[in-house]
Design a protein around this motif. Sequence first.
Motif, short mmCIF file in Angstrom:
data_model
loop_
_atom_site.label_atom_id
_atom_site.label_comp_id
_atom_site.label_asym_id
_atom_site.label_seq_id
_atom_site.Cartn_x
_atom_site.Cartn_y
_atom_site.Cartn_z
N THR A 1 -10.45 5.49 15.98
CA THR A 1 -9.97 4.55 14.85
C THR A 1 -10.61 3.30 15.17
O THR A 1 -11.26 2.44 14.33
CB THR A 1 -8.55 4.49 14.93
OG1 THR A 1 -8.14 6.00 14.42
CG2 THR A 1 -8.15 3.70 13.58
N LYS B 1 -13.13 1.21 12.90
CA LYS B 1 -12.78 -0.25 12.57
C LYS B 1 -14.13 -1.18 12.89
O LYS B 1 -14.29 -2.19 12.13
CB LYS B 1 -11.51 -0.82 12.97
CG LYS B 1 -10.41 0.01 12.47
CD LYS B 1 -9.05 -0.50 12.94
CE LYS B 1 -7.91 0.11 12.40
NZ LYS B 1 -6.54 -0.26 12.95
N THR C 1 -10.81 -4.65 -3.66
CA THR C 1 -9.96 -4.00 -4.25
C THR C 1 -9.47 -2.77 -3.79
O THR C 1 -8.31 -2.32 -3.80
CB THR C 1 -10.55 -3.75 -5.68
OG1 THR C 1 -11.15 -4.91 -6.41
CG2 THR C 1 -9.81 -2.78 -6.78
N ILE C 2 -10.46 -2.06 -2.92
CA ILE C 2 -9.79 -0.72 -2.36
C ILE C 2 -8.83 -1.03 -1.29
O ILE C 2 -7.90 -0.46 -1.22
CB ILE C 2 -11.31 0.00 -1.82
CG1 ILE C 2 -12.13 0.37 -2.94
CG2 ILE C 2 -10.51 1.21 -1.11
CD1 ILE C 2 -13.42 0.91 -2.30
N LEU C 3 -9.24 -2.32 -0.42
CA LEU C 3 -8.13 -2.38 0.48
C LEU C 3 -6.96 -2.85 -0.19
O LEU C 3 -5.96 -2.44 0.51
CB LEU C 3 -8.86 -3.51 1.44
CG LEU C 3 -10.27 -2.98 2.21
CD1 LEU C 3 -10.75 -4.20 3.06
CD2 LEU C 3 -9.56 -2.13 3.21
N ASP C 4 -6.90 -3.73 -1.06
CA ASP C 4 -5.66 -4.12 -1.83
C ASP C 4 -4.80 -3.13 -2.31
O ASP C 4 -3.59 -3.13 -2.17
CB ASP C 4 -5.91 -4.95 -2.84
CG ASP C 4 -6.36 -6.71 -2.36
OD1 ASP C 4 -6.29 -6.61 -1.17
OD2 ASP C 4 -7.06 -7.33 -3.12
N SER C 5 -5.53 -2.28 -2.73
CA SER C 5 -4.79 -0.80 -3.64
C SER C 5 -4.18 -0.07 -2.29
O SER C 5 -3.08 0.45 -2.49
CB SER C 5 -5.58 -0.13 -4.31
OG SER C 5 -6.63 0.70 -3.52
N LYS C 6 -4.87 -0.05 -1.33
CA LYS C 6 -4.20 0.84 -0.18
C LYS C 6 -3.09 0.03 0.57
O LYS C 6 -2.15 0.74 1.00
CB LYS C 6 -5.41 0.95 1.15
CG LYS C 6 -4.94 1.67 2.17
CD LYS C 6 -4.51 3.25 1.69
CE LYS C 6 -4.04 3.92 2.91
NZ LYS C 6 -3.70 5.19 2.86
N SER C 7 -3.12 -1.22 0.16
CA SER C 7 -1.95 -1.77 1.16
C SER C 7 -0.55 -2.32 0.23
O SER C 7 0.25 -2.60 0.76
CB SER C 7 -2.56 -3.15 1.76
OG SER C 7 -2.87 -3.98 0.90
N GLN C 8 -0.95 -1.56 -1.28
CA GLN C 8 0.43 -2.09 -1.77
C GLN C 8 1.56 -1.13 -1.77
O GLN C 8 1.25 0.08 -1.58
CB GLN C 8 -0.09 -1.92 -3.39
CG GLN C 8 -0.98 -3.18 -3.80
CD GLN C 8 -1.66 -2.96 -5.33
OE1 GLN C 8 -1.25 -1.86 -6.09
NE2 GLN C 8 -2.10 -3.86 -5.79
#
Length: 76
Positions: free
Chosen positions: A3, A7, A28-35
């Motif tokens: 991991t 990273k 956008t991808i990262l934001d959607s994962k952290s919601q």
Amino acid sequence: MTTIDLKKHLIQRISEIEDMAFLEAIKTILDSKSQILHLTSEQREEIKQSQDQINQGLFTSHDQLDEEFEKWANKN
């Protein structure tokens, strides 16, 4: 690849990107994962009831709905 290795690799690759649209897409991808989805107790209860109904076979499949729609559409 661990991991941590992955990273580091991704950070390196992202740091090389100059395309703003592409970087925004990654964001956008990262934001959607952290919601985190916050549900009310009523919503959680409705989901539990729905899961119970599914486990009891109390649902209509997509194929069944298609068949019912075709029957309805042919009557009109």
